[in-house]
Design a protein around this motif. Structure first.
Motif, PDB file in Angstrom:
ATOM      1  N   CYS A   1      -4.935   5.555   7.809  1.00  0.00           N
ATOM      2  CA  CYS A   1      -4.667   6.997   7.951  1.00  0.00           C
ATOM      3  C   CYS A   1      -3.804   7.270   9.187  1.00  0.00           C
ATOM      4  O   CYS A   1      -2.814   8.006   9.126  1.00  0.00           O
ATOM      5  CB  CYS A   1      -5.978   7.775   8.062  1.00  0.00           C
ATOM      6  SG  CYS A   1      -6.963   7.739   6.563  1.00  0.00           S
TER       7      CYS A   1
ATOM      8  N   LEU B   1      -9.222   4.308   2.016  1.00  0.00           N
ATOM      9  CA  LEU B   1      -8.591   4.741   3.272  1.00  0.00           C
ATOM     10  C   LEU B   1      -9.429   4.257   4.449  1.00  0.00           C
ATOM     11  O   LEU B   1     -10.650   4.409   4.452  1.00  0.00           O
ATOM     12  CB  LEU B   1      -8.483   6.259   3.310  1.00  0.00           C
ATOM     13  CG  LEU B   1      -7.442   6.906   2.395  1.00  0.00           C
ATOM     14  CD1 LEU B   1      -7.567   8.430   2.454  1.00  0.00           C
ATOM     15  CD2 LEU B   1      -6.036   6.473   2.764  1.00  0.00           C
TER      16      LEU B   1
ATOM     17  N   ALA C   1      -4.867   6.540  -1.218  1.00  0.00           N
ATOM     18  CA  ALA C   1      -3.895   5.435  -1.175  1.00  0.00           C
ATOM     19  C   ALA C   1      -4.127   4.521  -2.369  1.00  0.00           C
ATOM     20  O   ALA C   1      -5.237   4.461  -2.916  1.00  0.00           O
ATOM     21  CB  ALA C   1      -4.048   4.650   0.135  1.00  0.00           C
TER      22      ALA C   1
ATOM     23  N   ALA D   1      -0.235   6.040   8.673  1.00  0.00           N
ATOM     24  CA  ALA D   1       0.494   6.858   7.700  1.00  0.00           C
ATOM     25  C   ALA D   1       0.930   8.188   8.322  1.00  0.00           C
ATOM     26  O   ALA D   1       2.065   8.642   8.121  1.00  0.00           O
ATOM     27  CB  ALA D   1      -0.372   7.103   6.466  1.00  0.00           C
TER      28      ALA D   1
ATOM     29  N   ALA E   1      -3.940  12.099   5.351  1.00  0.00           N
ATOM     30  CA  ALA E   1      -3.783  11.064   4.331  1.00  0.00           C
ATOM     31  C   ALA E   1      -4.862  11.319   3.287  1.00  0.00           C
ATOM     32  O   ALA E   1      -6.051  11.262   3.600  1.00  0.00           O
ATOM     33  CB  ALA E   1      -3.947   9.684   4.948  1.00  0.00           C
TER      34      ALA E   1
ATOM     35  N   CYS F   1      -6.937   2.012  -3.108  1.00  0.00           N
ATOM     36  CA  CYS F   1      -6.995   1.384  -1.790  1.00  0.00           C
ATOM     37  C   CYS F   1      -7.853   2.296  -0.906  1.00  0.00           C
ATOM     38  O   CYS F   1      -7.458   3.428  -0.625  1.00  0.00           O
ATOM     39  CB  CYS F   1      -5.592   1.245  -1.196  1.00  0.00           C
ATOM     40  SG  CYS F   1      -5.589   0.741   0.524  1.00  0.00           S
TER      41      CYS F   1
ATOM     42  N   SER G   1      -1.198   7.247  -9.814  1.00  0.00           N
ATOM     43  CA  SER G   1      -2.116   7.144  -8.675  1.00  0.00           C
ATOM     44  C   SER G   1      -3.294   8.093  -8.755  1.00  0.00           C
ATOM     45  O   SER G   1      -4.244   7.969  -7.981  1.00  0.00           O
ATOM     46  CB  SER G   1      -1.343   7.416  -7.372  1.00  0.00           C
ATOM     47  OG  SER G   1      -0.239   6.539  -7.286  1.00  0.00           O
TER      48      SER G   1
ATOM     49  N   ILE H   1       0.853  -1.194   0.000  1.00  0.00           N
ATOM     50  CA  ILE H   1       0.000   0.000   0.000  1.00  0.00           C
ATOM     51  C   ILE H   1       0.884   1.237   0.000  1.00  0.00           C
ATOM     52  O   ILE H   1       1.862   1.302   0.759  1.00  0.00           O
ATOM     53  CB  ILE H   1      -0.926   0.013   1.243  1.00  0.00           C
ATOM     54  CG1 ILE H   1      -1.880  -1.191   1.218  1.00  0.00           C
ATOM     55  CG2 ILE H   1      -1.710   1.322   1.334  1.00  0.00           C
ATOM     56  CD1 ILE H   1      -2.668  -1.391   2.510  1.00  0.00           C
ATOM     57  N   ARG H   2       0.572   2.181  -0.861  1.00  0.00           N
ATOM     58  CA  ARG H   2       1.217   3.499  -0.826  1.00  0.00           C
ATOM     59  C   ARG H   2       0.171   4.521  -0.407  1.00  0.00           C
ATOM     60  O   ARG H   2      -0.841   4.673  -1.068  1.00  0.00           O
ATOM     61  CB  ARG H   2       1.782   3.834  -2.213  1.00  0.00           C
ATOM     62  CG  ARG H   2       2.116   5.299  -2.504  1.00  0.00           C
ATOM     63  CD  ARG H   2       3.385   5.825  -1.863  1.00  0.00           C
ATOM     64  NE  ARG H   2       4.579   5.040  -2.110  1.00  0.00           N
ATOM     65  CZ  ARG H   2       5.462   5.277  -3.101  1.00  0.00           C
ATOM     66  NH1 ARG H   2       5.271   6.273  -3.923  1.00  0.00           N
ATOM     67  NH2 ARG H   2       6.539   4.528  -3.220  1.00  0.00           N
ATOM     68  N   VAL H   3       0.428   5.172   0.719  1.00  0.00           N
ATOM     69  CA  VAL H   3      -0.498   6.190   1.226  1.00  0.00           C
ATOM     70  C   VAL H   3       0.110   7.569   0.978  1.00  0.00           C
ATOM     71  O   VAL H   3       1.268   7.810   1.336  1.00  0.00           O
ATOM     72  CB  VAL H   3      -0.760   6.018   2.742  1.00  0.00           C
ATOM     73  CG1 VAL H   3      -1.862   6.976   3.201  1.00  0.00           C
ATOM     74  CG2 VAL H   3      -1.133   4.582   3.068  1.00  0.00           C
TER      75      VAL H   3
ATOM     76  N   THR I   1      -7.308   6.676  -7.871  1.00  0.00           N
ATOM     77  CA  THR I   1      -7.847   7.231  -6.621  1.00  0.00           C
ATOM     78  C   THR I   1      -8.838   8.358  -6.878  1.00  0.00           C
ATOM     79  O   THR I   1      -9.626   8.712  -5.990  1.00  0.00           O
ATOM     80  CB  THR I   1      -6.724   7.798  -5.727  1.00  0.00           C
ATOM     81  OG1 THR I   1      -6.087   8.886  -6.419  1.00  0.00           O
ATOM     82  CG2 THR I   1      -5.699   6.729  -5.375  1.00  0.00           C
TER      83      THR I   1
ATOM     84  N   ASP J   1       4.805   3.760   2.529  1.00  0.00           N
ATOM     85  CA  ASP J   1       4.612   2.395   2.033  1.00  0.00           C
ATOM     86  C   ASP J   1       4.361   1.442   3.195  1.00  0.00           C
ATOM     87  O   ASP J   1       5.135   1.414   4.162  1.00  0.00           O
ATOM     88  CB  ASP J   1       5.841   1.931   1.249  1.00  0.00           C
ATOM     89  CG  ASP J   1       6.001   2.702  -0.044  1.00  0.00           C
ATOM     90  OD1 ASP J   1       5.032   3.359  -0.474  1.00  0.00           O
ATOM     91  OD2 ASP J   1       7.096   2.643  -0.631  1.00  0.00           O
TER      92      ASP J   1
END
Lengths: 285, 56
Positions: free
Chosen positions: A222, A217, A191, A225, A188, A215, A263, A179-181, A267, A241
């Motif tokens: 949150c 949230l 993601a 992150a 946040a 992804c 992204s 996961i990349r937030v 998103t 990450d």
């Protein structure tokens, strides 16, 4: 208000940032890191900027140039201290551990012998990474002593001294994704899942063939992150990450010059717009 | 419209609208990566190699 964009090359991200600034009626001046002269006694033009967005592709250039602008009293996003912390995986791991943020077990060693001892502590499989570097370059899964010896030998033959600092990490069993937030300020904002593919192998980096999907949230994502980024290093712009490990979410890396080109669509979030808004809000005047 | 010349294969390079100085483009003829050094008139040079400390 005078804002700048420090760059090595104009990447797709940088073009999106320039467009986002233009859409807000502000000029983001292009500052090529090729051309800056950093006179330690004279701040020159650097002091006349209210804030600069540091987007150099080169980490070493980024550090010196950020220091130069900060010495001139100009706000740099992300700050020099933040870059020092998150540009070095070992420093990041120490900070995450100190903050009691769940992170993979990691051992740093400074010689081939101690790297082998670290591997005995961690067991196989494990992951070896350069402490500085990106895009999954030289990130290797090590399944046994033979592959560890091969990885060590390669690094010992390389000219780069940082490759001889051994950063070994437990291999976390996770679904074929991480996961990349994206964090902007204290929020946040969205993601992605970074899904591994046949092309990327076990690696999930989208630059290596991994794919991005939205992804959702959750409060847990949150909170984690923010804890791993702005609470550790101050408000900024981050790509945190995380992995879904057997015992829950864990943070393994924080990116201080996060890429986002893949992204925005999944998103539906205006990531560059939010980054420019943050820069404007944090300009010194 | 003015064109630049690829330093690798001498192919003609026409920049797309909105191209920025510092952007990396690909020569349609030889596939070489090129850095745009000017847009009006267009000029390109071989793109810098990705360095070990490049990343995010």
């Amino acid at each position: 208000m005078r804002l700048g964009l420090i760059y090595t090359i104009i990447t797709p991200e940088n073009k999106l940032l320039l467009s986002a600034a233009q859409a807000r009626g502000v000029e983001l001046e292009r500052i090529s890191d090729d051309s800056i002269l950093m006179d330690v006694h004279r701040t020159g033009d650097a002091a006349s900027f209210d804030a600069v967005l540091q987007r150099s592709s080169s980490y070493s250039r980024s550090l010196y140039i950020s220091q130069y602008f900060e010495e001139a009293g100009t706000r740099v996003v992300n700050s020099y201290a933040t870059q020092r912390l998150f540009g070095d995986k070992a420093s990041t791991s120490f900070a995450l551990a100190r903050a009691k943020i769940r992170t993979p077990r990691t051992i740093v060693a400074c010689s081939p012998e101690s790297a082998r001892a670290a591997a005995r502590e961690l067991g196989f499989p494990l992951v070896i990474k350069p402490p500085m570097g990106s895009w999954a370059r030289m990130v290797q899964r090590i399944n046994d002593n033979d592959s560890l010896d091969a990885a060590i030998e390669c690094r010992e033959e390389m000219g780069n001294v940082w490759q001889k600092i051994y950063y070994l990490q437990e291999f976390v069993k996770k679904p074929g994704r991480d996961i990349r937030v994206f964090v902007v300020g204290n929020e946040a904002i969205c993601a992605i899942y970074r899904n591994s593919t046949e092309k990327s192998g076990w690696i999930t980096n989208t630059g290596r063939g991994g794919t991005a999907s939205n992804c959702p949230l959750t409060p847990e994502i949150c909170e984690l992150a923010i804890a791993a980024s702005s609470k550790l290093a101050g408000e900024g712009i981050y790509g945190v990450d995380m992995m879904e490990g057997p015992e829950g979410l864990m943070v393994h890396e924080v990116n201080h010059t996060t890429e986002f080109r893949n992204s925005i669509a999944p998103t539906g979030t205006d990531i560059p717009g939010k980054m420019i808004d943050f820069l404007i809000q944090h300009a010194k005047r | 419209m003015a064109e630049a010349e690829c330093p690798e294969c001498a192919g003609k390079i026409a920049l797309m609208e909105g191209t920025e100085v510092g952007e990396i483009i690909t020569c349609a003829d030889c596939g070489c990566k090129l850095e745009v050094t000017a847009v009006n008139p267009p000029a390109v040079q071989k793109a810098p190699e990705v360095q070990e400390d490049w990343g995010e």
